[in-house]
Design a protein around this motif. Structure first.
Motif, PDB file in Angstrom:
ATOM      1  N   ARG A 206       3.869  -8.293   2.369  1.00  0.00           N
ATOM      2  CA  ARG A 206       4.390  -7.239   1.501  1.00  0.00           C
ATOM      3  C   ARG A 206       4.661  -7.761   0.101  1.00  0.00           C
ATOM      4  NH1 ARG A 206       8.273  -5.671   4.460  1.00  0.00           N
ATOM      5  NH2 ARG A 206      10.005  -6.830   3.528  1.00  0.00           N
ATOM      6  N   ARG A 209       1.348  -8.289  -1.744  1.00  0.00           N
ATOM      7  CA  ARG A 209       0.751  -7.014  -2.164  1.00  0.00           C
ATOM      8  C   ARG A 209       1.504  -6.420  -3.343  1.00  0.00           C
ATOM      9  NH1 ARG A 209      -3.829  -5.375  -2.565  1.00  0.00           N
ATOM     10  NH2 ARG A 209      -4.321  -5.588  -0.350  1.00  0.00           N
ATOM     11  N   ASP A 214      -3.510  -3.734  -6.827  1.00  0.00           N
ATOM     12  CA  ASP A 214      -4.912  -3.558  -6.442  1.00  0.00           C
ATOM     13  C   ASP A 214      -5.846  -4.412  -7.300  1.00  0.00           C
ATOM     14  OD1 ASP A 214      -4.705  -2.260  -8.860  1.00  0.00           O
ATOM     15  OD2 ASP A 214      -5.489  -0.334  -8.147  1.00  0.00           O
ATOM     16  N   VAL A 218      -6.369  -8.936  -0.495  1.00  0.00           N
ATOM     17  CA  VAL A 218      -5.417  -9.758   0.243  1.00  0.00           C
ATOM     18  C   VAL A 218      -5.891  -9.869   1.687  1.00  0.00           C
ATOM     19  CG1 VAL A 218      -3.027 -10.090   0.956  1.00  0.00           C
ATOM     20  CG2 VAL A 218      -3.525  -8.989  -1.239  1.00  0.00           C
ATOM     21  N   ASN A 249      -0.620  -3.665   3.994  1.00  0.00           N
ATOM     22  CA  ASN A 249      -0.563  -4.559   2.834  1.00  0.00           C
ATOM     23  C   ASN A 249      -1.758  -5.500   2.764  1.00  0.00           C
ATOM     24  OD1 ASN A 249       1.966  -3.738   1.698  1.00  0.00           O
ATOM     25  ND2 ASN A 249       2.993  -4.707   3.436  1.00  0.00           N
ATOM     26  N   ASP A 251      -6.026  -6.221   3.155  1.00  0.00           N
ATOM     27  CA  ASP A 251      -7.371  -5.641   3.153  1.00  0.00           C
ATOM     28  C   ASP A 251      -8.185  -6.124   4.340  1.00  0.00           C
ATOM     29  OD1 ASP A 251      -7.306  -4.144   0.570  1.00  0.00           O
ATOM     30  OD2 ASP A 251      -6.935  -6.143  -0.222  1.00  0.00           O
TER      31      ASP A 251
END
Length: 415
Positions: A206, A209, A214, A218, A249, A251
């Protein structure tokens, strides 16, 4: 990923905000090419071989989030001092057409006081049989500080031009050790049930992120199981992955196995290079490794796609997080198999150490097979500069006992 057509591993793919030219990732392997903890031209050249060889993204191995989080001498510390060199590194990879990720980690149990000057930290007091040293329990305040350190390291990665960060939540390094009931005997909110033991990695994800937004992708690397009795196994790692997916959080999650503390060959599989390890170790470890090395490190036969059986258990649980498969991937059929199973990306290491141009050759001829014979002698080269001992272009000095004494770990991170 459609199952009724042959997926193309060489087609472009999206990972969070990043567009990769294909679905193959060079997995993190210890490099030994940053002796002062800063980027060198040799380190850049090492990774350019894989980029020029066709990978979609290469991974800069084990960048420390804190000085006390180092697992070996010469690892890059994610600080402002490192940014100019890291920027040269990322610029070179981008010029070669590939994306680049920085693996962020805190060694915790795997750290050595010989390297950091500090007593290693663990969720609870623990004796590491590999380093023969005690690790002290980390305090709640120190947990919060480590979370902040991961966030700060991710910010350095953004400033340095990386396309992604890989959070090292595997191999019983500090975040991973919290997931292990064998190492985590805490009585507070970070111990007990797997939901509570997963709190630390969720807080790190968290914070990272929140830091990067963006701007970059991650990824988290987690151990599905570590081959250690009473430690991490699928029943609980599936829950950790599910919680991380629900948090949204990450990808992607890269699925791994094994430990850097015990039964190290569970990660690698194949031959156990006992004689080679003994040759670089001082007495009395030299004699001990010759007599008990296989028992200590474990013996596990190599087979292609050896992590797939466990990794496929995670596929139906993911709602927003993509999965990366690694472990025994050496040819085009393996790439296609992974994608058909529901993985969005595949990661390779040992096969690429042997042949950095393997992906380009597969593109030209799908029948190409890797020449890696899984002798695992590359594991011992981490005490000098990581390379395939069968590659005549890699002519580095033979590691010495002094290298081991300096605190280098056994874990090479390669598959």
């Amino acid at each position: 990923m459609a199952n009724d057509a042959t997926p193309d591993p060489f087609a472009p793919a999206t990972l969070g905000p990043v567009r990769l030219r294909n679905r193959i990732i060079k997995a993190a392997t210890s490099e030994g090419r940053s002796p002062k903890g800063l980027v060198t031209e040799e380190l850049i050249d090492f990774h350019r071989r894989y980029v020029d060889g066709g990978v979609g993204m290469t991974t800069l191995a084990y960048c420390c989030v804190a000085p006390e989080g180092a697992s070996a001498p010469g690892q890059i510390l994610m600080s402002r001092d490192a940014i100019p060199g890291l920027r040269r590194f990322t610029d070179s990879m981008h010029e070669g057409g590939a994306a680049v990720s920085a693996q962020l980690g805190h060694a915790g149990v795997v750290a050595s006081k010989k390297v950091t000057g500090a007593t290693p930290m663990a969720p609870s007091r623990y004796f590491n049989p590999s380093s023969m040293q005690y690790c002290r329990g980390i305090s709640t305040a120190e947990i919060a500080r480590v979370v902040d350190q991961f966030g700060a390291a991710a910010d350095v990665a953004v400033q340095s031009g990386f396309d992604a960060v890989e959070l090292h939540f595997g191999h019983l390094y500090l975040p991973s050790s919290f997931l292990s009931p064998k190492l985590n005997r805490r009585k507070d909110s970070y111990g007990g049930s797997i939901d509570d033991r997963s709190r630390f990695v969720r807080e790190i994800a968290r914070r990272v992120r929140e830091t990067v937004g963006d701007k970059i992708a991650v990824i988290a690397k987690i151990s599905m199981d570590d081959g250690v009795r009473g430690s991490i196994w699928l029943t609980e790692s599936l829950r950790t992955a599910q919680l991380l997916d629900q948090d949204a959080n990450l990808d992607a999650i890269e699925l791994t196995q094994g430990s850097s503390v015990l039964r190290q060959m569970y990660l690698f599989r194949g031959d156990v290079p006992v004689d080679e390890f003994a040759a670089v170790m001082p007495q009395p470890l030299k004699a001990g490794v010759r007599m008990f090395g296989k028992q200590m490190m474990g013996q596990y036969p190599y087979r292609d796609l050896y992590m797939l059986e466990s990794a496929r258990q995670f596929v139906p649980l993911m709602r927003s997080t993509k999965l990366i498969l690694l472990g025994g991937i050496t040819n085009h059929d393996h790439l296609v198999t992974g994608l058909r199973e529901g993985f969005e990306f595949v990661a390779m290491a040992r096969a690429l150490l042997r042949e950095p141009d393997l992906i380009r050759r597969m593109m030209d001829d799908p029948s190409v097979r890797s020449r890696c014979n899984h002798c695992n002698k590359c594991m011992v080269t981490v005490f000098g500069r990581t390379h395939c001992v069968l590659d005549p272009q890699q002519r580095y000095r033979k590691p010495a006992a002094a290298d081991f004494a300096a605190g280098h770990p056994v874990d090479m991170e390669s598959r």
